[in-house]
Design an enzyme around this catalytic site. Structure first.
Site, mmCIF file in Angstrom:
data_model
loop_
_atom_site.group_PDB
_atom_site.id
_atom_site.type_symbol
_atom_site.label_atom_id
_atom_site.label_comp_id
_atom_site.label_asym_id
_atom_site.label_seq_id
_atom_site.Cartn_x
_atom_site.Cartn_y
_atom_site.Cartn_z
ATOM 1 N N ARG A 212 33.519 33.804 38.170
ATOM 2 C CA ARG A 212 34.567 33.145 37.835
ATOM 3 C C ARG A 212 34.418 31.344 37.575
ATOM 4 O O ARG A 212 34.742 30.595 38.346
ATOM 5 C CB ARG A 212 35.591 33.219 38.929
ATOM 6 C CG ARG A 212 35.900 34.663 38.879
ATOM 7 C CD ARG A 212 37.199 34.777 40.031
ATOM 8 N NE ARG A 212 38.332 34.698 39.167
ATOM 9 C CZ ARG A 212 39.689 34.932 39.890
ATOM 10 N NH1 ARG A 212 39.757 35.210 41.125
ATOM 11 N NH2 ARG A 212 40.588 34.522 39.184
ATOM 12 N N ASP B 246 43.755 43.720 36.911
ATOM 13 C CA ASP B 246 44.508 43.541 37.905
ATOM 14 C C ASP B 246 45.134 44.944 38.458
ATOM 15 O O ASP B 246 45.619 45.158 39.512
ATOM 16 C CB ASP B 246 45.711 42.370 37.957
ATOM 17 C CG ASP B 246 45.030 41.182 38.138
ATOM 18 O OD1 ASP B 246 43.682 40.881 38.339
ATOM 19 O OD2 ASP B 246 45.862 40.192 37.764
ATOM 20 N N LYS C 221 53.467 36.682 41.498
ATOM 21 C CA LYS C 221 53.090 35.656 41.938
ATOM 22 C C LYS C 221 51.951 34.770 40.733
ATOM 23 O O LYS C 221 52.126 33.470 40.884
ATOM 24 C CB LYS C 221 51.606 36.375 42.766
ATOM 25 C CG LYS C 221 50.438 35.444 43.013
ATOM 26 C CD LYS C 221 49.367 36.340 44.104
ATOM 27 C CE LYS C 221 48.329 36.920 43.266
ATOM 28 N NZ LYS C 221 47.359 36.301 42.823
ATOM 29 N N ASN C 222 51.314 35.493 39.862
ATOM 30 C CA ASN C 222 50.550 34.741 38.798
ATOM 31 C C ASN C 222 51.465 34.182 37.769
ATOM 32 O O ASN C 222 50.909 33.255 36.838
ATOM 33 C CB ASN C 222 49.623 35.941 38.032
ATOM 34 C CG ASN C 222 48.433 36.402 39.200
ATOM 35 O OD1 ASN C 222 48.492 35.607 40.109
ATOM 36 N ND2 ASN C 222 47.824 37.115 38.660
ATOM 37 N N ARG D 192 48.441 38.027 50.416
ATOM 38 C CA ARG D 192 48.381 36.944 49.285
ATOM 39 C C ARG D 192 49.063 37.506 48.077
ATOM 40 O O ARG D 192 49.823 36.454 47.488
ATOM 41 C CB ARG D 192 46.744 36.995 48.859
ATOM 42 C CG ARG D 192 45.984 36.453 49.956
ATOM 43 C CD ARG D 192 44.521 36.094 49.495
ATOM 44 N NE ARG D 192 44.744 35.027 48.514
ATOM 45 C CZ ARG D 192 43.725 34.568 47.750
ATOM 46 N NH1 ARG D 192 42.489 35.145 47.969
ATOM 47 N NH2 ARG D 192 43.822 33.759 46.662
HETATM 48 C C1 EPZ Z 1 44.159 35.172 36.254
HETATM 49 O O1 EPZ Z 1 42.843 34.539 36.635
HETATM 50 C C2 EPZ Z 1 44.623 35.691 37.255
HETATM 51 N N1 EPZ Z 1 44.741 34.867 38.530
HETATM 52 C C3 EPZ Z 1 43.653 36.991 37.833
HETATM 53 O O2 EPZ Z 1 44.538 37.599 38.833
HETATM 54 C C4 EPZ Z 1 43.568 37.926 36.752
HETATM 55 O O3 EPZ Z 1 42.585 38.945 37.214
HETATM 56 C C5 EPZ Z 1 42.916 37.051 35.602
HETATM 57 O O4 EPZ Z 1 43.881 35.928 35.166
HETATM 58 C C6 EPZ Z 1 42.510 38.056 34.290
HETATM 59 O O5 EPZ Z 1 44.052 38.608 33.916
HETATM 60 C C7 EPZ Z 1 46.031 34.259 38.372
HETATM 61 O O6 EPZ Z 1 46.621 34.327 37.311
HETATM 62 C C8 EPZ Z 1 46.465 33.218 39.490
HETATM 63 P P1 EPZ Z 1 40.357 34.157 33.491
HETATM 64 P P2 EPZ Z 1 41.880 33.430 36.054
HETATM 65 O O7 EPZ Z 1 40.071 32.862 33.294
HETATM 66 O O8 EPZ Z 1 42.797 32.631 35.077
HETATM 67 C C9 EPZ Z 1 35.855 33.879 32.600
HETATM 68 C C10 EPZ Z 1 44.653 38.659 40.733
HETATM 69 O O9 EPZ Z 1 44.452 39.761 41.337
HETATM 70 N N2 EPZ Z 1 35.843 32.524 32.699
HETATM 71 O O10 EPZ Z 1 41.487 34.849 32.532
HETATM 72 O O11 EPZ Z 1 40.949 32.870 36.941
HETATM 73 C C11 EPZ Z 1 36.027 34.686 33.951
HETATM 74 O O12 EPZ Z 1 34.970 34.468 34.712
HETATM 75 C C12 EPZ Z 1 44.002 37.726 40.274
HETATM 76 O O13 EPZ Z 1 45.930 38.243 40.986
HETATM 77 C C13 EPZ Z 1 35.012 31.811 32.259
HETATM 78 O O14 EPZ Z 1 33.687 32.260 32.255
HETATM 79 O O15 EPZ Z 1 41.117 34.641 34.971
HETATM 80 C C14 EPZ Z 1 36.565 35.949 33.512
HETATM 81 O O16 EPZ Z 1 35.477 36.723 33.206
HETATM 82 C C15 EPZ Z 1 42.182 37.866 40.382
HETATM 83 N N3 EPZ Z 1 34.814 30.442 32.269
HETATM 84 C C16 EPZ Z 1 37.347 35.935 32.148
HETATM 85 O O17 EPZ Z 1 36.909 34.509 31.757
HETATM 86 C C17 EPZ Z 1 36.058 29.779 32.458
HETATM 87 O O18 EPZ Z 1 36.146 28.552 32.321
HETATM 88 C C18 EPZ Z 1 38.928 35.860 32.182
HETATM 89 O O19 EPZ Z 1 39.248 35.027 33.542
HETATM 90 C C19 EPZ Z 1 37.252 30.526 32.616
HETATM 91 C C20 EPZ Z 1 37.277 31.973 32.903
#
Ligand code: EPZ
Length: 430
Positions: free
Chosen positions: A131, A317, A22-23, A409
């Site tokens: 997020r 995840d 999915k991701n 999902r």
């Molecule tokens: C991706 O989300 C995945 N989603 C998530 O999977 C996964 O948990 C996550 O990466 C971490 O591996 C998809 O690929 C669609 P991040 P993403 O940006 O990209 C902070 C699932 O269950 N952050 O790597 O949104 C954020 O809050 C989902 O399939 C900021 O602070 O995650 C987090 O603490 C859930 N500011 C950390 O960085 C920003 O602008 C990592 O988030 C962006 C992120």
């Protein structure tokens, strides 16, 4: 609303086909906005999030043909989808669409790169944490974009002549930021360097696809990615990589229920060190010609401590699923979540099944118990939901998981895959 009823106690034996990730599929689909040619993606999973993104892309002008047909009736495990965006008809991604799925915010990168502007609704918080998208926006600014936030929307505009290559050091590893900047930079003037980039396999998959489309990217899979902008991208054919989270989830389900199952079409390398943790917990895992064989016969589950980290560390995840497994371990395990601040909502639900878990800040202390007992539980997010299914497989009696739209999902045909291995899992409508 559909629910899933699990009658625990059966071992799992047989084979489970692993779907496309999915991701990986979501950013790959979004990359189709970067070209007027056709991007063909193979092995696209049939999931609610994918269907939602198809609607969003349609709104921007992407023409979608599934397995050669324009109507989407095919529900086979693996689908080949053609995406063709001759012209972008709308550069606005509205709140009604973006609020349903956070990853749709990522369209901001390709829209900006190709059209020089975009108006995309801010996604808002979600169950696992606030997020924010500040890194994504700072990164686009480093490429020369002007950003204004107005009425819950991000209005973003490229300089005349298009985005300009730049350098962005991400304050924290972020998968989404890396995807968006990589896509935006492919069409920028000059060279972009992303420092502290995410190295998740899904990032590498996107880089491979963009490269097949004519992009010039090096370093994907490391902490520094360099992109030399090109004037246009072409179409390509790309196969979505296997879902590592689905792989890890079923591996944990087998470790929990006991048995012997081959996960077809997947690869341990996609999981970094996560499966070693499962070995320490008592599962035997071997690579076979068709995938990975997971066995737990007779011996019990041992407590192992984990801390979630960006790839190749233990993935957030899989944290909920591992916690479910640890509820039956002998000994006490400590599970620390470092990626999302609110990703422990499964704790209260696992407790309803008899698990002994106490929380202190970002760490859960799980004291293994000899048995879990079935109960009605509530799914709160995608991975938390499946952790309840895993717990239900080993619980005595019946576990009813409510609100399973979360599961749909991200897990393709979950009940069918488990049932064919001997589990008693059924979807109950209404
Ligand atoms: C991706 O989300 C995945 N989603 C998530 O999977 C996964 O948990 C996550 O990466 C971490 O591996 C998809 O690929 C669609 P991040 P993403 O940006 O990209 C902070 C699932 O269950 N952050 O790597 O949104 C954020 O809050 C989902 O399939 C900021 O602070 O995650 C987090 O603490 C859930 N500011 C950390 O960085 C920003 O602008 C990592 O988030 C962006 C992120």
């Amino acid at each position: 609303m559909d629910r899933i009823r699990i009658t625990g106690g059966n071992e799992l034996r047989g084979t489970i086909p692993i779907s496309g990730a999915k991701n990986a599929a979501l950013p790959l689909m979004i990359a189709s906005l970067l070209t007027s040619d056709t991007l063909t993606l193979e092995n696209v999973p049939h999931l609610a999030d994918v269907e939602q993104l198809l609607r969003i892309l349609g709104n921007h002008g992407v023409d979608v043909a599934v397995n050669g047909r324009r109507e989407r009736q095919d529900e086979s495990y693996s689908r080949t989808i053609n995406f063709t965006c001759r012209t972008i008809v709308d550069t606005t991604a509205p709140y009604e669409l973006v609020s349903k799925m956070r990853a749709s915010f990522w369209v901001i990168g390709p829209l900006l790169a190709r059209e020089g502007q975009a108006r995309v609704s801010l996604p808002g918080g979600c169950a696992i944490g606030t997020r924010p998208v500040d890194f994504l926006l700072d990164g686009l600014q480093a490429l020369g974009a002007e950003i204004e936030i107005d009425g819950g929307y991000v209005n973003v505009r490229a300089p005349k002549g298009g985005l300009i290559g730049g350098r962005y050091a991400c304050p924290k590893v972020s998968v989404g930021t890396t995807h968006v900047l990589m896509m935006a930079a492919t069409l920028a003037n000059g060279t972009t360097v992303i420092e502290n980039a995410a190295s998740e396999p899904e990032v590498v998959d996107l880089a491979n696809c963009l490269t097949a489309m004519g992009a010039k990217i090096s370093g994907a899979g490391t902490r520094t990615i360099t992109i030399d902008g090109v004037t246009s991208l072409s179409g390509a054919r790309h196969r979505v990589l296997p879902d590592r989270i689905e792989t890890g989830t079923y591996a944990m389900a087998i470790a929990m229920a006991g048995g012997d199952v081959t996960l077809q079409g997947t690869d341990e390398a996609l999981l970094g060190g996560a499966l070693d943790t499962l070995r320490q917990a008592g599962a035997s895992i071997t690579a076979t010609e068709s995938g990975l064989r997971i066995v737990r016969n007779g011996n019990g589950i041992q407590a192992v401590d984990i801390t979630t980290e960006p790839f190749p560390g233990f993935p957030t995840d899989l944290q909920a699923q591992f916690m479910a497994l640890m509820t039956r371990a002998s000994g006490v395990s400590s599970i620390t979540e470092t990626i999302f601040e609110n990703r422990f909502m499964h704790v209260q639900e696992l407790a309803r099944l008899g698990a002994k878990i106490s929380l202190s800040g970002q760490t859960a202390r799980v004291e293994g118990v000899a048995k879990l007992k079935g109960a009605p539980v509530m799914a709160t997010d995608l991975r938390a939901s499946v952790s309840l299914v895993i717990a239900g497989l080993a619980a005595e009696g019946e576990t009813m998981v409510n609100r399973i739209y979360h599961l749909d999902r991200g897990f393709e045909r979950l009940e069918e895959k488990l049932t064919r291995c001997g589990a008693i899992v059924e979807r109950v409508s209404g």
